[in-house]
Design a protein around this motif. Sequence first.
Motif, PDB file in Angstrom:
ATOM      1  N   ARG A 192      -1.545   6.991   1.477  1.00 19.44           N
ATOM      2  CA  ARG A 192      -2.801   7.388   1.206  1.00 19.44           C
ATOM      3  C   ARG A 192      -3.529   6.032   1.644  1.00 19.44           C
ATOM      4  O   ARG A 192      -4.855   6.165   1.553  1.00 19.44           O
ATOM      5  N   MET A 193      -3.084   4.912   1.730  1.00 15.35           N
ATOM      6  CA  MET A 193      -3.769   3.841   2.163  1.00 15.35           C
ATOM      7  C   MET A 193      -4.612   3.144   0.877  1.00 15.35           C
ATOM      8  O   MET A 193      -5.532   2.605   1.280  1.00 15.35           O
ATOM      9  N   ASP A 194      -4.036   3.316  -0.313  1.00 15.84           N
ATOM     10  CA  ASP A 194      -4.327   2.716  -1.647  1.00 15.84           C
ATOM     11  C   ASP A 194      -3.805   1.270  -1.506  1.00 15.84           C
ATOM     12  O   ASP A 194      -2.745   0.946  -1.049  1.00 15.84           O
ATOM     13  N   VAL A 201      -8.832   0.854  -7.600  1.00 14.84           N
ATOM     14  CA  VAL A 201      -7.767   0.604  -6.570  1.00 14.84           C
ATOM     15  C   VAL A 201      -8.556   0.994  -5.274  1.00 14.84           C
ATOM     16  O   VAL A 201      -9.088   1.977  -4.848  1.00 14.84           O
ATOM     17  N   LEU A 255      -2.724   8.286   7.737  1.00 14.38           N
ATOM     18  CA  LEU A 255      -2.686   9.372   6.896  1.00 14.38           C
ATOM     19  C   LEU A 255      -2.370  10.770   7.419  1.00 14.38           C
ATOM     20  O   LEU A 255      -1.739  11.577   6.643  1.00 14.38           O
ATOM     21  N   ASN A 310      -9.199   1.694  -1.352  1.00 17.65           N
ATOM     22  CA  ASN A 310      -8.594   2.440  -0.359  1.00 17.65           C
ATOM     23  C   ASN A 310      -8.982   1.952   1.113  1.00 17.65           C
ATOM     24  O   ASN A 310     -10.361   2.039   1.360  1.00 17.65           O
ATOM     25  N   LEU A 344      -8.470  13.139  -0.662  1.00 18.04           N
ATOM     26  CA  LEU A 344      -8.818  12.099   0.149  1.00 18.04           C
ATOM     27  C   LEU A 344      -9.259  12.599   1.543  1.00 18.04           C
ATOM     28  O   LEU A 344     -10.325  12.311   1.978  1.00 18.04           O
ATOM     29  N   ARG A 387       0.859  -1.170   0.190  1.00 17.23           N
ATOM     30  CA  ARG A 387      -0.134  -0.088  -0.009  1.00 17.23           C
ATOM     31  C   ARG A 387       0.729   1.190   0.000  1.00 17.23           C
ATOM     32  O   ARG A 387       2.215   1.010   0.228  1.00 17.23           O
ATOM     33  N   ASN A 388       0.264   2.503  -0.191  1.00 17.84           N
ATOM     34  CA  ASN A 388       0.967   3.607  -0.217  1.00 17.84           C
ATOM     35  C   ASN A 388       0.570   4.277   1.133  1.00 17.84           C
ATOM     36  O   ASN A 388      -0.362   3.864   1.892  1.00 17.84           O
ATOM     37  N   ARG A 392     -11.240   5.080   2.820  1.00 23.25           N
ATOM     38  CA  ARG A 392     -12.520   5.319   2.350  1.00 23.25           C
ATOM     39  C   ARG A 392     -13.377   3.950   2.804  1.00 23.25           C
ATOM     40  O   ARG A 392     -14.376   4.274   3.197  1.00 23.25           O
ATOM     41  N   TYR A 393     -12.643   2.794   2.631  1.00 20.76           N
ATOM     42  CA  TYR A 393     -13.747   1.503   3.154  1.00 20.76           C
ATOM     43  C   TYR A 393     -13.907   1.694   4.480  1.00 20.76           C
ATOM     44  O   TYR A 393     -15.027   1.603   5.130  1.00 20.76           O
ATOM     45  N   THR A 409     -15.409  -1.761  -3.995  1.00 21.26           N
ATOM     46  CA  THR A 409     -14.956  -0.662  -4.171  1.00 21.26           C
ATOM     47  C   THR A 409     -15.356  -0.251  -5.854  1.00 21.26           C
ATOM     48  O   THR A 409     -15.165  -1.004  -6.608  1.00 21.26           O
TER      49      THR A 409
END
Length: 294
Positions: A132-134, A157, A188, A159, A204, A129-130, A162-163, A153
């Motif tokens: 940004r939590m992708d 991609v 984040l 995230n 985001l 993941r990155n 968001r989830y 989703t």
Amino acid sequence: MDNRVEVREFLSSRRAKLTPDDVGLPDVGQRRVPGLRRGEVAALAGVSIEYYSKLERGALGGVSTSVLDAIARALRLDDAERSHLFNLAQAADGTSDILRPRRRTKTWTPRPSLTWVLDAITGGPALIRNGRMDLLATNSLGRAMHASLYERTPGPVPNFARYTFLDEDSHRFYPDWDTAADTAVAILRTEAGRDPHDRLMHDLVGELATRSDEFRRRWSSHDVRLHGSGTKTFHHTAVGELELAYESVDMVSDPGLSLTIYAAEPASPTAEALALLGSLTATLERTEPKSRNA
């Protein structure tokens, strides 16, 4: 994000968490707000109250490492908070752009060799993941463990943030949802301090703050963390509860990305559940092959 505002709110929030007793000072006089006074922090750090007040108003540009260290000690910052303070200082004086490794602006895809490495991890879920939590890539068990996240989703991609905050299903997937939510926001916030000019991060955070009271409340606390190791519990729709240890490492070859590997205690119920999930996944992949990478 406005660096001066970030600095001011971070330092004042850390100061509010401490009491005179925490730092060995007498509690003298009535306090209008919780926590230490600016003068008390200044005294503990060995700087003048005028200078500390200037720093807390957001003017961190050009501050020396020794002063940052002294403030970190005075405020009893942990490793993640200290690192965050230094990131904010670098952003304030413009050195963060020089010190930060270049990150890719195009859509990231894993190298074939990295896919082979993920494939070689067969005993537990693994994911990349990155900040940004992708969720960018997984092994087979990682994809299977996060099947609901992929299925729910709308874009290509998934995230995690968001989830967690915008999908009620996350309360099922994370039995300890409050801890998962706290962790997501802290990750984040840490990344935002490390890369304050990330437009996608701005978008985001803006989306989550607009749509989730739970996110907005946590974001305002300015908590940060280094996501290195620990234990998490998940509830999978097919195999039930999974209590997994994890280790996360930054990927030197891909700055800004991290690899997380999960493992179950040998001979535990979770180990049996993972074996069952692996068997179900292997059967599914034989009949309906799917890409494991977003």
